[in-house]
Scaffold this motif. Structure first.
Motif, PDB file in Angstrom:
ATOM      1  N   TYR A 378      41.508  46.726  46.024  1.00 20.42           N
ATOM      2  CA  TYR A 378      42.921  46.348  45.869  1.00 20.42           C
ATOM      3  C   TYR A 378      43.532  45.903  47.191  1.00 20.42           C
ATOM      4  CZ  TYR A 378      47.666  46.136  44.229  1.00 20.42           C
ATOM      5  OH  TYR A 378      48.918  45.670  43.907  1.00 20.42           O
ATOM      6  N   ALA A 379      42.976  46.356  48.294  1.00 21.39           N
ATOM      7  CA  ALA A 379      43.487  45.969  49.609  1.00 21.39           C
ATOM      8  C   ALA A 379      43.199  44.505  49.954  1.00 21.39           C
ATOM      9  CB  ALA A 379      42.884  46.875  50.687  1.00 21.39           C
ATOM     10  N   LYS A 380      42.342  43.867  49.182  1.00 16.75           N
ATOM     11  CA  LYS A 380      42.034  42.461  49.448  1.00 16.75           C
ATOM     12  C   LYS A 380      43.281  41.603  49.226  1.00 16.75           C
ATOM     13  CE  LYS A 380      37.094  42.757  48.347  1.00 16.75           C
ATOM     14  NZ  LYS A 380      36.601  42.292  49.654  1.00 16.75           N
ATOM     15  N   PRO A 381      43.498  40.588  50.054  1.00 21.34           N
ATOM     16  CA  PRO A 381      44.710  39.771  49.947  1.00 21.34           C
ATOM     17  C   PRO A 381      44.756  38.958  48.662  1.00 21.34           C
ATOM     18  CG  PRO A 381      43.156  38.810  51.511  1.00 21.34           C
ATOM     19  CD  PRO A 381      42.622  40.171  51.166  1.00 21.34           C
ATOM     20  N   ALA A 382      45.938  38.503  48.330  1.00 24.82           N
ATOM     21  CA  ALA A 382      46.153  37.788  47.069  1.00 24.82           C
ATOM     22  C   ALA A 382      45.307  36.524  46.953  1.00 24.82           C
ATOM     23  CB  ALA A 382      47.637  37.452  46.915  1.00 24.82           C
ATOM     24  N   GLY A 383      44.914  35.948  48.087  1.00 21.27           N
ATOM     25  CA  GLY A 383      44.106  34.734  48.048  1.00 21.27           C
ATOM     26  C   GLY A 383      42.615  34.970  47.940  1.00 21.27           C
ATOM     27  N   ASP A 384      42.188  36.243  47.867  1.00 21.16           N
ATOM     28  CA  ASP A 384      40.770  36.545  47.774  1.00 21.16           C
ATOM     29  C   ASP A 384      40.205  36.117  46.422  1.00 21.16           C
ATOM     30  OD1 ASP A 384      38.619  38.369  49.295  1.00 21.16           O
ATOM     31  OD2 ASP A 384      38.435  38.740  47.139  1.00 21.16           O
ATOM     32  N   ASP A 385      38.890  35.844  46.413  1.00 22.37           N
ATOM     33  CA  ASP A 385      38.220  35.435  45.171  1.00 22.37           C
ATOM     34  C   ASP A 385      38.358  36.469  44.065  1.00 22.37           C
ATOM     35  OD1 ASP A 385      37.406  33.048  46.239  1.00 22.37           O
ATOM     36  OD2 ASP A 385      35.326  33.659  46.611  1.00 22.37           O
ATOM     37  N   LEU A 386      38.567  37.731  44.440  1.00 24.30           N
ATOM     38  CA  LEU A 386      38.719  38.789  43.442  1.00 24.30           C
ATOM     39  C   LEU A 386      39.836  38.484  42.462  1.00 24.30           C
ATOM     40  CD1 LEU A 386      38.135  41.673  42.372  1.00 24.30           C
ATOM     41  CD2 LEU A 386      39.685  42.526  44.147  1.00 24.30           C
ATOM     42  N   TRP A 387      40.862  37.787  42.915  1.00 23.33           N
ATOM     43  CA  TRP A 387      42.040  37.523  42.080  1.00 23.33           C
ATOM     44  C   TRP A 387      42.071  36.082  41.567  1.00 23.33           C
ATOM     45  CZ3 TRP A 387      43.101  42.331  41.729  1.00 23.33           C
ATOM     46  CH2 TRP A 387      43.049  43.173  42.836  1.00 23.33           C
ATOM     47  N   ALA A 388      40.931  35.399  41.638  1.00 21.83           N
ATOM     48  CA  ALA A 388      40.901  33.964  41.324  1.00 21.83           C
ATOM     49  C   ALA A 388      41.217  33.661  39.864  1.00 21.83           C
ATOM     50  CB  ALA A 388      39.533  33.377  41.692  1.00 21.83           C
ATOM     51  N   PHE A 389      40.852  34.567  38.967  1.00 18.97           N
ATOM     52  CA  PHE A 389      41.127  34.372  37.543  1.00 18.97           C
ATOM     53  C   PHE A 389      41.064  35.731  36.862  1.00 18.97           C
ATOM     54  CE2 PHE A 389      36.606  33.428  38.266  1.00 18.97           C
ATOM     55  CZ  PHE A 389      35.990  34.344  37.440  1.00 18.97           C
ATOM     56  N   PRO A 390      41.655  35.863  35.679  1.00 18.54           N
ATOM     57  CA  PRO A 390      41.642  37.158  34.980  1.00 18.54           C
ATOM     58  C   PRO A 390      40.250  37.516  34.481  1.00 18.54           C
ATOM     59  CG  PRO A 390      43.359  35.696  34.131  1.00 18.54           C
ATOM     60  CD  PRO A 390      42.463  34.861  34.972  1.00 18.54           C
ATOM     61  N   ALA A 391      39.900  38.784  34.582  1.00 16.68           N
ATOM     62  CA  ALA A 391      38.571  39.219  34.134  1.00 16.68           C
ATOM     63  C   ALA A 391      38.368  39.007  32.645  1.00 16.68           C
ATOM     64  CB  ALA A 391      38.372  40.698  34.477  1.00 16.68           C
ATOM     65  N   GLY A 392      39.449  39.106  31.859  1.00 15.56           N
ATOM     66  CA  GLY A 392      39.329  38.992  30.416  1.00 15.56           C
ATOM     67  C   GLY A 392      39.311  37.567  29.903  1.00 15.56           C
ATOM     68  N   ASP A 393      39.492  36.601  30.800  1.00 16.22           N
ATOM     69  CA  ASP A 393      39.476  35.193  30.390  1.00 16.22           C
ATOM     70  C   ASP A 393      39.075  34.338  31.584  1.00 16.22           C
ATOM     71  OD1 ASP A 393      39.716  32.781  29.165  1.00 16.22           O
ATOM     72  OD2 ASP A 393      41.875  32.882  28.842  1.00 16.22           O
ATOM     73  N   PRO A 394      37.769  34.293  31.897  1.00 10.81           N
ATOM     74  CA  PRO A 394      37.322  33.538  33.070  1.00 10.81           C
ATOM     75  C   PRO A 394      37.693  32.062  33.026  1.00 10.81           C
ATOM     76  CG  PRO A 394      35.595  34.998  32.296  1.00 10.81           C
ATOM     77  CD  PRO A 394      36.676  35.023  31.253  1.00 10.81           C
ATOM     78  N   GLY A 395      37.857  31.492  31.842  1.00  9.86           N
ATOM     79  CA  GLY A 395      38.328  30.122  31.720  1.00  9.86           C
ATOM     80  C   GLY A 395      37.267  29.092  31.450  1.00  9.86           C
TER      81      GLY A 395
END
Length: 475
Positions: A378-395
């Motif tokens: 959670y400490a990773k910044p908002a621009g990290d790949d972790l937050w690139a897309f929702p886990a429930g809908d990769p796209g």
């Protein structure tokens, strides 16, 4: 499948082949394809099940109950001679149906013993039986084929399927690759039992799924027989070939273990593989009884692969695994193998669960707590790949092996655990595995189960952590 070891989502970027481009058809187009599925197709089985991410994967109009695969692979020429016998049931009246098969030459095809017409259309093997099949009719399709199997390129530029190695082949089919070595109804929605008879040059070992039935050597070749009785999705099938050291034993729970290890990886793999029985016991305490008769590991040396895969009952590794990888791939035996997807969009149900199993194992074996692991992420910044897309809908199919599916998928489960408490959380996991054993599950079903077991409204939690774009705000 384990999360990638390289920076890209699953591995490298590459120019996509035609199949990969087709696999990224927009969701709106995929919906139209789904609408043209079995119910609307009249007497023609659809060329795909209409999965939004892989709309041409799988086939409509029938269900395969059993695959009988007879393979003969020459490791020097990399030539495969094979026969597949599919026992199926028509779910509608069929004058024509498709199988998924890529790149191999079909020399003969029969339906119920009678020669049938067939043609190739990309990855589709289009079959026209001599007589129409009635809805509900059981039928057998026998396909004789040969050629040099090659892996398929996925939307993320990686490869899967029949991947040649210096001493055989690493055979790993997620998400599309089973069609590179046998004709299949190649989508997780269709699960079947399997028999494998695999002949290879003497000195090589052929490892498949399920229980090992024996081997016989004659005239410079050895034939290996395997049987997978529990339902299995096609992408989880394997027929890996190589020079392996083999270890067999039965656990105190009666599980038949078969480990096949490339001698070059044996020293590094041994300390981890010794922990397999205790890992299975630990996971059984958390998730419920182990869902299959057989277990084990295939440890190959396949440096161009870059991943491990939860091939059913016997995960395979491209090199000696670490303990976390062993825990991850065997957790998939409950989450992904026994309880399978109905759509690739829900892949967090596989990867998020297996990743959280790693966190729990660490927490209960002297490592970081799950909360500490969560906090680091959670400490990773908002621009990290972790937050690139929702886990429930990769796209798209290009992102189903991306970091959010694994790590943020695990974070969803940790948030659920905090919300409902440990006792209820573990009851939810065991009930999920038991209630869908040998079948399928969806995210919506999991959310309903969690709410029923906890007595709480969890819509907000799942909306925030599973479907919201970007980094969720702290509560």
């Amino acid at each position: 499948m384990t999360p990638p070891r390289r920076p890209a989502a699953r591995r490298r970027t590459a120019v996509l082949r035609r199949e990969a481009v087709l696999a990224t058809v927009p969701v709106a187009v995929a919906a139209l394809l789904a609408a043209a599925g079995p119910a609307a197709a009249g007497t023609t089985g659809s060329a795909g099940v209409g999965d939004p991410y892989f709309p041409f994967e799988g086939n409509g109009g029938y269900h395969v109950r059993h695959y009988g695969l007879t393979l003969r692979y020459d490791t020097a020429s990399r030539h495969l001679d094979a026969t597949a016998v599919l026992t199926a049931r028509a779910t509608q009246r069929l004058t024509r149906f498709d199988l998924d098969l890529k790149g191999l030459k079909v020399t003969r095809l029969t339906v119920d013993g009678t020669t049938a017409g067939f043609r190739r259309d990309g990855q589709e093997l289009v079959v026209t039986p001599r007589r129409a099949l009635r809805k509900g009719q059981e039928f057998r399709v026998k396909v004789t084929y040969n050629g040099t199997p090659k892996p398929v390129t996925d939307p993320d530029g990686s490869v899967d399927g029949w991947i040649p190695t210096d001493d055989g082949a690493f055979v790993a089919g997620e998400p599309q690759g089973s069609m590179t070595w046998f004709p299949a109804n190649n989508h997780p929605k269709d699960k079947s039992s399997y028999d494998f008879t695999i002949t290879v040059p003497e000195g090589r070992t052929a490892v498949a799924n399920g229980v090992f039935l024996g081997q016989r050597t004659a005239h410079g070749h050895t034939t290996f027989r395997w049987r997978q009785t529990e339902p299995m999705a096609a992408y989880l099938a394997t027929a890996t070939v190589g020079k392996f050291k083999v270890e067999q034993y039965t656990t105190r729970d009666g599980i038949q273990v078969y480990n096949a290890v490339d001698p070059r990886e044996a020293s590094a793999a041994a300390p981890v593989l010794r922990k397999l029985p205790s890992v299975l016991e630990w996971e059984s305490r958390l998730f419920g009884p182990y869902p299959f008769r057989a277990a084990g590991s295939i440890v190959d040396r396949a440096p161009n692969v870059g991943f491990a895969l939860e091939t059913q009952g016997r995960p395979e590794y491209d090199s000696a695994p670490d303990l976390s990888t062993l825990v991850h791939e065997n957790a998939h035996q409950w989450f992904g193998d026994s309880v399978s997807l109905t759509a690739w969009k829900d892949i967090w149900l596989n990867e998020g669960f297996a990743t959280y199993a790693e966190w729990l194992y660490s927490e209960q074996h002297g490592g970081d707590s799950a909360q500490k692991t969560f906090d680091k992420l959670y400490a990773k910044p908002a621009g990290d790949d972790l937050w690139a897309f929702p886990a429930g809908d990769p796209g798209s199919g290009a992102d189903i092996f991306g970091t959010p599916v694994y790590a943020r998928g695990a974070m969803v489960l940790h948030e659920l655990r905090k919300a409902v408490g440990d006792r209820t959380f573990y009851r939810i996991l065991r009930t999920w595995a038991a209630g869908h054993r040998g079948g399928h599950g969806t995210t919506a079903q999991f959310v309903r189960l969690a709410e029923r077991e906890s007595g709480k409204d969890l819509d907000g939690l799942f909306h925030t952590w599973l479907y919201t774009k970007g980094k969720p705000a702290e509560e």
